[in-house]
Design a protein around this motif. Structure first.
Motif, PDB file in Angstrom:
ATOM      1  N   UNK A  75      21.147  17.708  10.390  1.00 50.67           N
ATOM      2  CA  UNK A  75      21.076  17.585   8.929  1.00 50.67           C
ATOM      3  C   UNK A  75      21.300  16.146   8.499  1.00 50.67           C
ATOM      4  N   UNK A  76      22.200  15.452   9.186  1.00 51.27           N
ATOM      5  CA  UNK A  76      22.448  14.056   8.848  1.00 51.27           C
ATOM      6  C   UNK A  76      21.219  13.211   9.184  1.00 51.27           C
ATOM      7  N   UNK A  77      20.577  13.488  10.320  1.00 48.70           N
ATOM      8  CA  UNK A  77      19.383  12.747  10.703  1.00 48.70           C
ATOM      9  C   UNK A  77      18.258  12.981   9.703  1.00 48.70           C
ATOM     10  N   UNK A  78      18.044  14.224   9.291  1.00 50.09           N
ATOM     11  CA  UNK A  78      16.993  14.525   8.319  1.00 50.09           C
ATOM     12  C   UNK A  78      17.289  13.909   6.966  1.00 50.09           C
ATOM     13  N   UNK A  79      18.546  13.814   6.605  1.00 50.27           N
ATOM     14  CA  UNK A  79      18.901  13.252   5.301  1.00 50.27           C
ATOM     15  C   UNK A  79      18.558  11.772   5.227  1.00 50.27           C
ATOM     16  N   UNK A  80      18.559  11.065   6.382  1.00 50.45           N
ATOM     17  CA  UNK A  80      18.278   9.629   6.379  1.00 50.45           C
ATOM     18  C   UNK A  80      16.791   9.325   6.510  1.00 50.45           C
ATOM     19  N   UNK A  81      15.974  10.308   6.861  1.00 49.12           N
ATOM     20  CA  UNK A  81      14.544  10.081   7.024  1.00 49.12           C
ATOM     21  C   UNK A  81      13.868   9.948   5.666  1.00 49.12           C
ATOM     22  N   UNK A  82      12.867   9.077   5.621  1.00 51.71           N
ATOM     23  CA  UNK A  82      12.068   8.940   4.417  1.00 51.71           C
ATOM     24  C   UNK A  82      10.691   9.509   4.684  1.00 51.71           C
ATOM     25  N   UNK A  83      10.061  10.007   3.658  1.00 58.01           N
ATOM     26  CA  UNK A  83       8.693  10.494   3.751  1.00 58.01           C
ATOM     27  C   UNK A  83       7.765   9.289   3.664  1.00 58.01           C
ATOM     28  N   UNK A  84       6.801   9.200   4.580  1.00 53.25           N
ATOM     29  CA  UNK A  84       5.886   8.070   4.600  1.00 53.25           C
ATOM     30  C   UNK A  84       4.436   8.534   4.525  1.00 53.25           C
ATOM     31  N   UNK A  85       3.623   7.741   3.868  1.00 53.01           N
ATOM     32  CA  UNK A  85       2.183   7.968   3.791  1.00 53.01           C
ATOM     33  C   UNK A  85       1.488   6.669   4.162  1.00 53.01           C
ATOM     34  N   UNK A  86       0.514   6.752   5.060  1.00 50.91           N
ATOM     35  CA  UNK A  86      -0.276   5.583   5.439  1.00 50.91           C
ATOM     36  C   UNK A  86      -1.556   5.596   4.606  1.00 50.91           C
ATOM     37  N   UNK A  87      -1.842   4.472   3.935  1.00 52.64           N
ATOM     38  CA  UNK A  87      -3.029   4.335   3.099  1.00 52.64           C
ATOM     39  C   UNK A  87      -3.949   3.296   3.730  1.00 52.64           C
ATOM     40  N   UNK A  88      -5.218   3.642   3.914  1.00 56.74           N
ATOM     41  CA  UNK A  88      -6.201   2.706   4.457  1.00 56.74           C
ATOM     42  C   UNK A  88      -7.196   2.314   3.383  1.00 56.74           C
ATOM     43  N   UNK A  89      -7.343   1.003   3.160  1.00 58.62           N
ATOM     44  CA  UNK A  89      -8.217   0.489   2.102  1.00 58.62           C
ATOM     45  C   UNK A  89      -9.282  -0.435   2.667  1.00 58.62           C
ATOM     46  N   UNK A  90     -10.492  -0.390   2.071  1.00 61.74           N
ATOM     47  CA  UNK A  90     -11.590  -1.303   2.410  1.00 61.74           C
ATOM     48  C   UNK A  90     -12.095  -1.945   1.117  1.00 61.74           C
ATOM     49  N   UNK A 144      12.116  11.394  -1.237  1.00 60.15           N
ATOM     50  CA  UNK A 144      12.040  12.796  -1.637  1.00 60.15           C
ATOM     51  C   UNK A 144      10.761  13.524  -1.237  1.00 60.15           C
ATOM     52  N   UNK A 145       9.613  12.843  -1.284  1.00 65.26           N
ATOM     53  CA  UNK A 145       8.342  13.514  -1.008  1.00 65.26           C
ATOM     54  C   UNK A 145       7.324  12.497  -0.521  1.00 65.26           C
ATOM     55  N   UNK A 146       6.207  12.970   0.056  1.00 66.39           N
ATOM     56  CA  UNK A 146       5.166  12.058   0.512  1.00 66.39           C
ATOM     57  C   UNK A 146       4.502  11.402  -0.687  1.00 66.39           C
ATOM     58  N   UNK A 147       4.474  10.063  -0.745  1.00 68.23           N
ATOM     59  CA  UNK A 147       3.819   9.400  -1.876  1.00 68.23           C
ATOM     60  C   UNK A 147       2.304   9.549  -1.805  1.00 68.23           C
ATOM     61  N   UNK A 148       1.656   9.470  -2.944  1.00 69.64           N
ATOM     62  CA  UNK A 148       0.197   9.503  -3.042  1.00 69.64           C
ATOM     63  C   UNK A 148      -0.312   8.069  -3.078  1.00 69.64           C
ATOM     64  N   UNK A 149      -1.423   7.825  -2.397  1.00 69.93           N
ATOM     65  CA  UNK A 149      -2.035   6.498  -2.389  1.00 69.93           C
ATOM     66  C   UNK A 149      -2.859   6.314  -3.665  1.00 69.93           C
ATOM     67  N   UNK A 150      -2.768   5.148  -4.315  1.00 67.63           N
ATOM     68  CA  UNK A 150      -3.638   4.898  -5.458  1.00 67.63           C
ATOM     69  C   UNK A 150      -5.092   4.818  -5.002  1.00 67.63           C
ATOM     70  N   UNK A 151      -6.025   5.190  -5.858  1.00 67.13           N
ATOM     71  CA  UNK A 151      -7.445   5.187  -5.509  1.00 67.13           C
ATOM     72  C   UNK A 151      -7.982   3.778  -5.287  1.00 67.13           C
ATOM     73  N   UNK A 152      -7.427   2.789  -5.982  1.00 72.17           N
ATOM     74  CA  UNK A 152      -7.848   1.400  -5.853  1.00 72.17           C
ATOM     75  C   UNK A 152      -6.639   0.482  -5.876  1.00 72.17           C
ATOM     76  N   UNK A 153      -6.743  -0.626  -5.155  1.00 72.64           N
ATOM     77  CA  UNK A 153      -5.735  -1.688  -5.223  1.00 72.64           C
ATOM     78  C   UNK A 153      -6.471  -3.009  -5.360  1.00 72.64           C
TER      79      UNK A 153
END
Length: 99
Positions: A16-31, A48-57
């Protein structure tokens, strides 16, 4: 028996301690917009949750260009120019949880 119970509670507390320190990650690939090439990847993280990638950067690069103008007397005129350039990149893929 008490030792097994204590050991299982210890593992539960550790997990539980290990899970509490983990962050949710999302990999975004842009061209670059309108092209297909090796994507630029960014990793977004959230506790708290997996972030969403913006459609454009927008990717901003700072450039410096040197122009050499040869003159008839043998001397050169050197002109320097610098300034930011920006390009819009579009989302190619989104991988919640990373690879």
């Amino acid at each position: 028996m008490k030792f097994r119970m204590l050991l299982s509670f210890s593992f539960l507390a550790f997990s539980q301690q290990t899970l509490a320190n983990d962050e949710f990650e999302t990999v975004c690939g842009y061209v670059p917009q309108g092209t297909f090439q090796q994507p630029k990847e960014i990793v977004l993280s959230d506790p708290d949750t997996y972030p969403k990638c913006p459609a454009e950067v927008t990717v901003v690069d700072s450039t410096y260009q040197t122009i050499i103008i040869p003159m008839s007397d043998g001397n050169d005129i050197i002109v320097g120019d610098s300034g930011p350039t920006s390009e819009i990149y579009t989302l190619l893929y989104e991988v919640p949880g990373g690879y």
